[in-house]
Design a protein around this motif. Sequence first.
Motif, PDB file in Angstrom:
ATOM      1  N   GLU A  12      14.749 -67.809  41.627  1.00  0.00           N
ATOM      2  CA  GLU A  12      14.346 -69.176  40.353  1.00  0.00           C
ATOM      3  C   GLU A  12      15.938 -68.729  39.532  1.00  0.00           C
ATOM      4  OE1 GLU A  12      10.888 -69.184  38.228  1.00  0.00           O
ATOM      5  OE2 GLU A  12       9.979 -69.819  39.504  1.00  0.00           O
ATOM      6  N   VAL A  13      16.704 -70.026  39.574  1.00  0.00           N
ATOM      7  CA  VAL A  13      18.116 -69.512  38.728  1.00  0.00           C
ATOM      8  C   VAL A  13      17.648 -70.769  38.172  1.00  0.00           C
ATOM      9  CG1 VAL A  13      19.931 -70.893  38.914  1.00  0.00           C
ATOM     10  CG2 VAL A  13      19.344 -69.872  40.601  1.00  0.00           C
ATOM     11  N   TYR A  14      18.423 -70.007  36.478  1.00  0.00           N
ATOM     12  CA  TYR A  14      17.969 -70.220  35.424  1.00  0.00           C
ATOM     13  C   TYR A  14      19.321 -70.614  34.518  1.00  0.00           C
ATOM     14  CZ  TYR A  14      13.650 -67.519  36.237  1.00  0.00           C
ATOM     15  OH  TYR A  14      12.321 -67.523  36.764  1.00  0.00           O
ATOM     16  N   ASN A  15      20.636 -70.272  35.104  1.00  0.00           N
ATOM     17  CA  ASN A  15      21.380 -70.355  33.651  1.00  0.00           C
ATOM     18  C   ASN A  15      21.960 -72.152  34.886  1.00  0.00           C
ATOM     19  OD1 ASN A  15      24.250 -70.870  33.168  1.00  0.00           O
ATOM     20  ND2 ASN A  15      25.135 -69.495  33.925  1.00  0.00           N
ATOM     21  N   VAL A  16      21.717 -72.937  33.910  1.00  0.00           N
ATOM     22  CA  VAL A  16      21.980 -74.699  34.406  1.00  0.00           C
ATOM     23  C   VAL A  16      23.476 -74.714  34.416  1.00  0.00           C
ATOM     24  CG1 VAL A  16      20.285 -75.548  32.937  1.00  0.00           C
ATOM     25  CG2 VAL A  16      22.680 -75.277  32.186  1.00  0.00           C
ATOM     26  N   ASN A  17      24.625 -74.115  34.039  1.00  0.00           N
ATOM     27  CA  ASN A  17      25.427 -74.084  34.713  1.00  0.00           C
ATOM     28  C   ASN A  17      26.808 -73.209  35.968  1.00  0.00           C
ATOM     29  OD1 ASN A  17      26.516 -75.353  32.144  1.00  0.00           O
ATOM     30  ND2 ASN A  17      26.733 -73.595  31.531  1.00  0.00           N
ATOM     31  N   GLN A  18      25.366 -72.770  36.554  1.00  0.00           N
ATOM     32  CA  GLN A  18      25.500 -71.625  37.962  1.00  0.00           C
ATOM     33  C   GLN A  18      25.262 -73.095  39.270  1.00  0.00           C
ATOM     34  OE1 GLN A  18      23.015 -68.939  38.919  1.00  0.00           O
ATOM     35  NE2 GLN A  18      22.389 -69.411  41.165  1.00  0.00           N
ATOM     36  N   THR A  19      26.451 -73.089  39.976  1.00  0.00           N
ATOM     37  CA  THR A  19      26.325 -74.191  41.025  1.00  0.00           C
ATOM     38  C   THR A  19      25.322 -74.430  41.724  1.00  0.00           C
ATOM     39  OG1 THR A  19      28.456 -72.301  41.406  1.00  0.00           O
ATOM     40  CG2 THR A  19      28.070 -74.578  42.403  1.00  0.00           C
ATOM     41  N   GLU A  20      24.523 -73.313  41.899  1.00  0.00           N
ATOM     42  CA  GLU A  20      23.080 -74.303  42.418  1.00  0.00           C
ATOM     43  C   GLU A  20      22.397 -75.232  42.241  1.00  0.00           C
ATOM     44  OE1 GLU A  20      23.629 -69.965  44.894  1.00  0.00           O
ATOM     45  OE2 GLU A  20      24.188 -71.036  42.585  1.00  0.00           O
ATOM     46  N   ALA A  21      22.185 -74.533  40.139  1.00  0.00           N
ATOM     47  CA  ALA A  21      21.538 -75.134  39.185  1.00  0.00           C
ATOM     48  C   ALA A  21      21.554 -76.396  39.429  1.00  0.00           C
ATOM     49  CB  ALA A  21      21.444 -74.652  38.237  1.00  0.00           C
ATOM     50  N   LYS A  22      23.669 -76.415  39.317  1.00  0.00           N
ATOM     51  CA  LYS A  22      24.555 -77.980  39.325  1.00  0.00           C
ATOM     52  C   LYS A  22      23.968 -78.879  40.689  1.00  0.00           C
ATOM     53  CE  LYS A  22      28.309 -76.579  37.559  1.00  0.00           C
ATOM     54  NZ  LYS A  22      29.350 -76.315  37.329  1.00  0.00           N
ATOM     55  N   LEU A  23      24.200 -77.586  41.969  1.00  0.00           N
ATOM     56  CA  LEU A  23      24.055 -78.702  43.117  1.00  0.00           C
ATOM     57  C   LEU A  23      22.516 -79.520  43.073  1.00  0.00           C
ATOM     58  CD1 LEU A  23      24.968 -79.999  45.399  1.00  0.00           C
ATOM     59  CD2 LEU A  23      24.454 -77.556  46.577  1.00  0.00           C
ATOM     60  N   ILE A  24      21.183 -78.942  42.670  1.00  0.00           N
ATOM     61  CA  ILE A  24      19.688 -79.152  43.070  1.00  0.00           C
ATOM     62  C   ILE A  24      19.496 -80.373  41.961  1.00  0.00           C
ATOM     63  CG2 ILE A  24      17.829 -78.797  42.665  1.00  0.00           C
ATOM     64  CD1 ILE A  24      18.713 -75.611  43.497  1.00  0.00           C
ATOM     65  N   LYS A  25      19.854 -80.473  41.119  1.00  0.00           N
ATOM     66  CA  LYS A  25      20.334 -81.662  39.818  1.00  0.00           C
ATOM     67  C   LYS A  25      20.837 -83.023  40.491  1.00  0.00           C
ATOM     68  CE  LYS A  25      20.562 -83.189  35.522  1.00  0.00           C
ATOM     69  NZ  LYS A  25      21.221 -82.961  33.885  1.00  0.00           N
ATOM     70  N   GLY A  26      22.076 -82.586  41.286  1.00  0.00           N
ATOM     71  CA  GLY A  26      22.580 -83.548  41.839  1.00  0.00           C
ATOM     72  C   GLY A  26      21.717 -84.313  42.443  1.00  0.00           C
TER      73      GLY A  26
END
Length: 487
Positions: free
Chosen positions: A293-307
């Motif tokens: 799991e990724v908890y850092n909202v600024n991590q590339t994976e988090a931004k990409l999945i949100k997008g």
Amino acid sequence: MKFIATLSCLLAISSSTTAFAPAAFAPRSTVATPSSSQLFISSWGTKGSPYVNRASEENKVQEDPEAKIQSYLATPEPVTPRGNVVGTKVLVSGLVKTKERTDQTVYDLLNDEDAAFEFSKIVAFVNDEKFAKKRLLSRSARYTGLLDKLEFVQADTEDALPTAAQLEGVTSWVAYLEGDKLEESAQEVATIAKEAGVKNLAMLLVGANGVNLASTQTMLEGMKDDMDYSAVAVGKLEEHAEGKVPYQFRTFDDADEGVLSEDAIYSRDEALRMVTECLQLESGIHKILSCSEVYNVNQTEAKLIKGLREGGYTRPQEIDHMLRDGPENYQKAIDEYKEKHPNGAQGTSDLWWEQPEYALKHTSYEEQEDMRKAELKDKRNSEVDTIAKEWAKREFFRKSMAGSIEEGVTEEDFIKSVWDRAVFEGDLRYRQMQGETTNEESELADFKETQEIKKKTMLKRAKKELADLLDEEDLGGIDGPDEPKDE
């Protein structure tokens, strides 16, 4: 003329809510409805329909993909499934052995009518057949047709793996593994699968905290010519809902993050989703992944999945994109943009009084708060509208391919006709992406109930207007003779 106009309005109200109402499920022969769990497969494959308009690459380069991720992402398109998951038999091992849960989730995923799977039989390989039947022979299993496909095979001894003989006729095997000897178990499963001639192997290694699985990766890579395998390792399982937390993929032999940390956790439903998606997606073939799991909202994976979710990608499309393109390509696009535009998207005005810092100094705290709230509200509405439009466009495309759109109805007409539902879907997806708690089934039922009340109210109003017009034109008896009055 008034009479004809009102009559047309009455007919439109009575039929409009059904003419374009999105169907709950699409036939298997057509493009599947793009809901949160559907595969959305087309005979066009990964390229999709040649008739779908796509944003040109030239326009995309003009915008910063980090600031506006939709300029980087393509329109959601059909994804390619594996070719041998239809009309075959799948076996699931390692589950249905505790009273705390039914473990039906994985069987539901394998039986999902909107997935690529069309297994003729789903075999539950269990420790205790009698106990397993009590857990899995549920009302929902009957309604979904799972009972018609479900078979039970009992292990020779408790927690034993299936033998080559018990795997006879099985094309796909989903192996759920946990315990102190994960690496040995995974390698034993791979060996048995190869000997039994299994074509598709999907392994979920649970509780892999601190376990180095690099040798398992090496072993599996040596079997590429023998079968299509996928292996997914996760940490300690918890019961939070799937899709709540972004995730990242690493290979087992990744020097930095291939070994999961001792405190790594993962959603049980999300883990089952991952292993079954890897089994049905072509992009999941020969993938060996440590999922965390990724908890850092600024991590590339988090931004990409949100997008991806904001762009209307379904879970299979989202996971397919993460497997095929991944955060590496997104980060590459960001880096290339920054290299070409070192100054970013800064404003061109040099006038000091036009700078936002100066303007804010001369507004009160209350005014600034109002501005901030209005800005947040506008941003939310804008994002909801964007998601709603994407949902409506996909519905139009799906229904067009299914031949259920009336001749002459344009995409614009269709979007207007389903806009209330589209906004509902947009608001729901937006709240899910913000991590808010939602109940999709309950909220959809409430929405449909409200729409039904609204429809009845409009129908009643139109009937009254029609009755008034008939009275004005002395046509009140058009429906038949007047009823006799009581003397």
